[in-house]
Design an enzyme around this catalytic site. Structure first.
Site, PDB file in Angstrom:
ATOM      1  N   CYS A   2       0.817  -1.222   0.000  1.00  0.00           N
ATOM      2  CA  CYS A   2       0.000   0.000   0.000  1.00  0.00           C
ATOM      3  C   CYS A   2       0.846   1.264   0.000  1.00  0.00           C
ATOM      4  O   CYS A   2       1.938   1.294   0.551  1.00  0.00           O
ATOM      5  CB  CYS A   2      -0.882   0.046   1.235  1.00  0.00           C
ATOM      6  N   ARG A  27       4.884  -0.011  -6.049  1.00  0.00           N
ATOM      7  CA  ARG A  27       4.850  -0.741  -4.787  1.00  0.00           C
ATOM      8  C   ARG A  27       3.875  -1.919  -4.840  1.00  0.00           C
ATOM      9  O   ARG A  27       3.955  -2.825  -4.013  1.00  0.00           O
ATOM     10  CB  ARG A  27       4.431   0.198  -3.645  1.00  0.00           C
ATOM     11  N   TRP A  76      -3.190  -2.696  -1.263  1.00  0.00           N
ATOM     12  CA  TRP A  76      -2.832  -4.076  -1.587  1.00  0.00           C
ATOM     13  C   TRP A  76      -3.578  -4.918  -0.562  1.00  0.00           C
ATOM     14  O   TRP A  76      -3.262  -4.876   0.626  1.00  0.00           O
ATOM     15  CB  TRP A  76      -1.311  -4.238  -1.469  1.00  0.00           C
ATOM     16  N   ASN A 102      -1.840   2.124   6.070  1.00  0.00           N
ATOM     17  CA  ASN A 102      -0.988   1.004   5.659  1.00  0.00           C
ATOM     18  C   ASN A 102      -0.687   0.188   6.904  1.00  0.00           C
ATOM     19  O   ASN A 102      -0.450   0.761   7.965  1.00  0.00           O
ATOM     20  CB  ASN A 102       0.359   1.488   5.110  1.00  0.00           C
ATOM     21  N   GLY A 103      -0.626  -1.129   6.757  1.00  0.00           N
ATOM     22  CA  GLY A 103      -0.311  -1.974   7.907  1.00  0.00           C
ATOM     23  C   GLY A 103      -1.495  -2.848   8.269  1.00  0.00           C
ATOM     24  O   GLY A 103      -2.452  -2.985   7.491  1.00  0.00           O
ATOM     25  N   GLU A 484      17.813 -17.308  -8.203  1.00  0.00           N
ATOM     26  CA  GLU A 484      17.407 -15.955  -8.578  1.00  0.00           C
ATOM     27  C   GLU A 484      16.839 -15.939 -10.004  1.00  0.00           C
ATOM     28  O   GLU A 484      15.813 -15.306 -10.264  1.00  0.00           O
ATOM     29  CB  GLU A 484      18.604 -15.000  -8.441  1.00  0.00           C
ATOM     30  N   LYS A 488      13.062 -14.718 -10.871  1.00  0.00           N
ATOM     31  CA  LYS A 488      12.804 -13.621 -11.823  1.00  0.00           C
ATOM     32  C   LYS A 488      11.806 -14.063 -12.869  1.00  0.00           C
ATOM     33  O   LYS A 488      10.852 -13.373 -13.181  1.00  0.00           O
ATOM     34  CB  LYS A 488      14.089 -13.222 -12.562  1.00  0.00           C
ATOM     35  N   GLU A 491       8.152 -14.750 -11.409  1.00  0.00           N
ATOM     36  CA  GLU A 491       7.371 -13.622 -10.889  1.00  0.00           C
ATOM     37  C   GLU A 491       6.870 -12.699 -11.994  1.00  0.00           C
ATOM     38  O   GLU A 491       5.794 -12.135 -11.871  1.00  0.00           O
ATOM     39  CB  GLU A 491       8.136 -12.840  -9.812  1.00  0.00           C
ATOM     40  N   HIS A 507      17.705 -37.339  -7.444  1.00  0.00           N
ATOM     41  CA  HIS A 507      17.006 -37.806  -6.243  1.00  0.00           C
ATOM     42  C   HIS A 507      15.515 -37.543  -6.317  1.00  0.00           C
ATOM     43  O   HIS A 507      14.829 -37.563  -5.296  1.00  0.00           O
ATOM     44  CB  HIS A 507      17.630 -37.158  -4.995  1.00  0.00           C
ATOM     45  N   LYS A 607       6.154  -4.212  -4.093  1.00  0.00           N
ATOM     46  CA  LYS A 607       7.584  -3.908  -4.053  1.00  0.00           C
ATOM     47  C   LYS A 607       8.127  -3.966  -2.634  1.00  0.00           C
ATOM     48  O   LYS A 607       9.208  -4.476  -2.398  1.00  0.00           O
ATOM     49  CB  LYS A 607       7.823  -2.511  -4.647  1.00  0.00           C
TER      50      LYS A 607
HETATM   51  C1  F6R Z   1      11.974 -10.354  -6.319  1.00  0.00           C
HETATM   52  C2  F6R Z   1      11.912  -9.369  -5.257  1.00  0.00           C
HETATM   53  C3  F6R Z   1      11.521  -9.841  -3.892  1.00  0.00           C
HETATM   54  C4  F6R Z   1      12.326  -9.082  -2.821  1.00  0.00           C
HETATM   55  C5  F6R Z   1      11.813  -9.460  -1.423  1.00  0.00           C
HETATM   56  C6  F6R Z   1      12.602  -8.772  -0.341  1.00  0.00           C
HETATM   57  O1  F6R Z   1      12.321  -9.763  -7.530  1.00  0.00           O
HETATM   58  O2  F6R Z   1      12.133  -8.219  -5.464  1.00  0.00           O
HETATM   59  O3  F6R Z   1      11.691 -11.209  -3.760  1.00  0.00           O
HETATM   60  O4  F6R Z   1      13.678  -9.390  -2.969  1.00  0.00           O
HETATM   61  O5  F6R Z   1      10.463  -9.119  -1.305  1.00  0.00           O
HETATM   62  O6  F6R Z   1      12.503  -7.391  -0.442  1.00  0.00           O
HETATM   63  P1  F6R Z   1      13.546  -6.442   0.250  1.00  0.00           P
HETATM   64  O7  F6R Z   1      14.877  -6.685  -0.356  1.00  0.00           O
HETATM   65  O8  F6R Z   1      13.030  -5.062   0.001  1.00  0.00           O
HETATM   66  O9  F6R Z   1      13.546  -6.784   1.718  1.00  0.00           O
END
Ligand code: F6R
Length: 612
Positions: A2, A27, A76, A102-103, A484, A488, A491, A507, A607
């Site tokens: 949010c 976000r 959100w 927010n929260g 990673e 990527k 997502e 396995h 985000k």
């Molecule tokens: C994936 C991504 C998320 C963040 C995760 C942690 O592309 O961006 O997996 O890495 O939500 O976020 P931070 O680093 O802000 O704690």
């Protein structure tokens, strides 16, 4: 997650609120709303499910809402589905008070029931509406908004950032925070509140970071900040030093692509100031040799991609430091009764510095006596402020939900810290130390060189984008990098994908390989290249189509077996993931592009994840 914006000023508020919300779209959200107060029309509220554009169209870009005081929100969903009614702002029953939140309010059900016994009627399923109604309840008792806010804050449990307006107060909005970020912005045409600086950077660089428990009264002329006992506070101002263009697309189709391209520069900015006369200098960290020698154990704690940085670092640090390094997901660490004491060093990694799981894990580690060092990108964020030490990744604002340049800067910063600690411990040979530092300074150039040929990856993406399930395999650092690459891809392209340590395939997982299955084989880790190749042969034998990523040194060998090969420049083995991850980011990007996905705002994702 949010986003909140608020404005008290001398201009029409609604267009400013919509603009601020647009800048926080990255976000993640599923509905949006604004409330504006005017002398003639009182409180006017508009909310809409879906993209911000829907709200903008509904209000003709804000022109329909008259008034110079207002609050806005992108939601959100946590409590209640994403729809118009559950969207913020929430308005109290008599229509006098509007609030954005927010929260999460943990005791909202109990308060709701209590208010219902007093005859209060609720319209939404949210915890946030309960706060708006509680506020009206207390305001009716004391007829003083600030006092009513104080009473509410003493009653609620959980996390919050609030923006509040009341029709009785034509010029003031009230803000409060606990465990959810909120900044105050001092502008020429008025003053602001916002969840992050990107929302207000167009209007001001002069900001104050609110702390937990603080309340602010924002008017067009002034901002007064109080502690939880309503004592006035003198706050330190910060100047945001990045340019507004850093948070704009600047001609690129997507923020993600722009941020991939910015990686060489981001790495340079993160590394260069920390190498002086051939040595790693971490000015902001004050660890003595004695302290470091007494470290018995190191934890690296993070979520998502930041956790994947931790996975790479575990391999690298154990090699360099000869000390046990454990990587934990923050959400697991905090409830695992972890073996942490004053001889434990806890590294937390977070781009946003606001991830609630990571924050809570860090607090738990501190409570148990550990020293905490945070690796953070967002200056002044909550984790940065609470950690014992903080080192910033100078990646600049990262807007795309899928992290790229923050990941890359975290990686090199962790390598630098590893070297720094190894040097203090005397566990790294001088020649090795020098070789890593030299190569680290060459990384931006090598990465730029690779990025000049981004179309090669685009070609492979157009060849493989219609696969429905993709495996990433590799050993050691390649395995960590595969995690990673796989995240990527899934997502942003919504393709099911898994990363496996190559040796683990036989396995169980190898049963999923059938003719035509796409396997992305990572073969950049020199020490285990031959072993990795045996696993490539294994999956080929079962009909897999193999797209390989390898280094110039192993290009020839790889091309003999893989169907397609992407080649990255050689560097020191410890640093190889910094180059190896770039084609994986590009691959995910182009696959998502081919599939018509909303790359910068993938579904269901946020985000900065400020709920548990
Ligand atoms: C994936 C991504 C998320 C963040 C995760 C942690 O592309 O961006 O997996 O890495 O939500 O976020 P931070 O680093 O802000 O704690």
């Amino acid at each position: 997650m949010c986003g909140i914006i608020g404005f008290a000023g001398r201009e029409q508020a609604a267009p400013i609120l919509l603009d601020g919300l647009a800048r926080m779209e990255y976000r993640g959200y599923d509905s949006a709303g604004i409330a504006v107060r005017s002398e003639t029309k009182g409180l006017q509220v508009k909310k809409a499910k879906g993209r911000l554009q829907v709200l903008s169209d509904l209000t003709h870009g804000g022109a329909d809402l008259e008034g110079t005081l207002g609050i806005g929100h992108t939601r959100w969903a946590t409590h209640g589905e994403p729809n118009d009614i559950n969207a913020h702002p929430h308005v109290s029953e008599n229509g006098q008070i509007a609030l954005v939140h927010n929260g999460i309010i943990e005791n909202y059900l109990e308060i709701k029931e209590q208010l219902q016994r007093h005859g209060v009627k609720f319209t939404s399923d949210t915890d946030s509406e309960v706060v708006a109604q509680l506020l009206e309840f207390h305001y009716n008792e004391c007829h003083n908004m600030l006092e009513a806010v104080g009473r509410v804050l003493r009653r609620i449990e959980g996390s919050y950032a609030f923006g509040i307006i009341c029709s009785d107060y034509p010029n003031a909005l009230i803000a409060a925070r606990k465990d959810s970020p909120l900044i105050l912005g001092y502008g020429e045409n008025g003053n602001y509140i916002a969840s992050d600086v990107t929302a207000v950077i167009k209007y001001t660089r002069d900001v104050v970071y609110m702390e937990d428990g603080e309340i602010a009264v924002v008017t067009p002329e002034s901002i007064d900040v109080f502690d939880s006992e309503m004592n006035p506070l003198e706050k330190k101002h910060s100047q945001v030093d990045w340019d507004v263009s850093a948070a704009e697309k600047g001609g690129y189709a997507h923020f993600m692509f722009k941020e991939i391209m910015e990686q060489p520069e981001a790495i340079r900015k993160t590394v260069s100031p920390r190498i002086r006369d051939g040595r790693v200098v971490l000015d902001d960290v004050s660890m003595t040799v004695d302290y470091v020698k007494n470290i018995s154990r190191i934890f690296i704690i993070a979520c998502g991609s930041s956790y994947h940085v931790g996975m790479v670092s575990k391999y690298n640090w154990e090699r360099l430091l000869r000390r046990p390094v454990q990587v934990d997901l923050a959400s697991e660490f905090r409830y695992s009764d972890p073996l942490v004491d004053e001889n434990t060093l806890v590294i937390v990694i977070s781009q946003s510095g606001e991830t609630l799981d990571t924050m809570a894990a860090m607090r738990e580690a501190k409570r148990r006596g550990a020293r905490t060092l945070a690796i953070v990108n967002v200056v002044g964020s909550s984790i940065a402020r609470e950690a014992d030490d903080v080192l910033y990744t100078w990646a600049g604002p990262e807007i795309a939900v899928a992290t790229t340049k923050a990941y890359s800067t975290q990686l090199v910063l962790m390598d630098l810290i590893g070297l720094y600690l190894a040097d203090l411990l005397g566990t790294v040979e001088k020649s090795e130390y020098d070789a890593i530092l030299t190569e680290m300074q060459l990384l931006p150039e090598k990465m730029s060189h690779f990025l000049e040929h981004f179309e090669d990856v685009q070609y492979f993406a157009s060849r493989y984008f219609n696969h429905n399930s993709i495996f990433f395999i590799g050993r050691n650092l390649d395995y960590a990098m595969g995690l990673e690459g796989s995240l990527k891809l899934k997502e942003i392209s919504y393709i099911h994908s898994e990363a496996y340590a190559s040796g683990e395939l036989k396995h169980g997982t190898i049963s999923l390989i059938e003719p035509g299955t796409l396997v992305v084989a990572l073969g950049t880790y020199a020490a285990l290249f031959d072993k990795a190749m045996s696993n490539v042969v294994e999956v080929k034998a079962r009909g897999a189509e193999v797209l390989a990523v390898t280094t110039e040194s192993f290009k020839e060998k790889m091309e003999k077996t893989a169907d397609s090969t992407i080649v990255v420049p050689d560097t020191h083995p410890i640093l190889q993931p910094s180059l190896g991850v770039v084609p994986l980011q590009l691959f995910a990007y182009y696959v998502a592009l081919q599939r018509g996905c909303d790359i910068d705002k993938p579904r269901n994702l946020a985000k900065s994840v400020t709920v548990e």
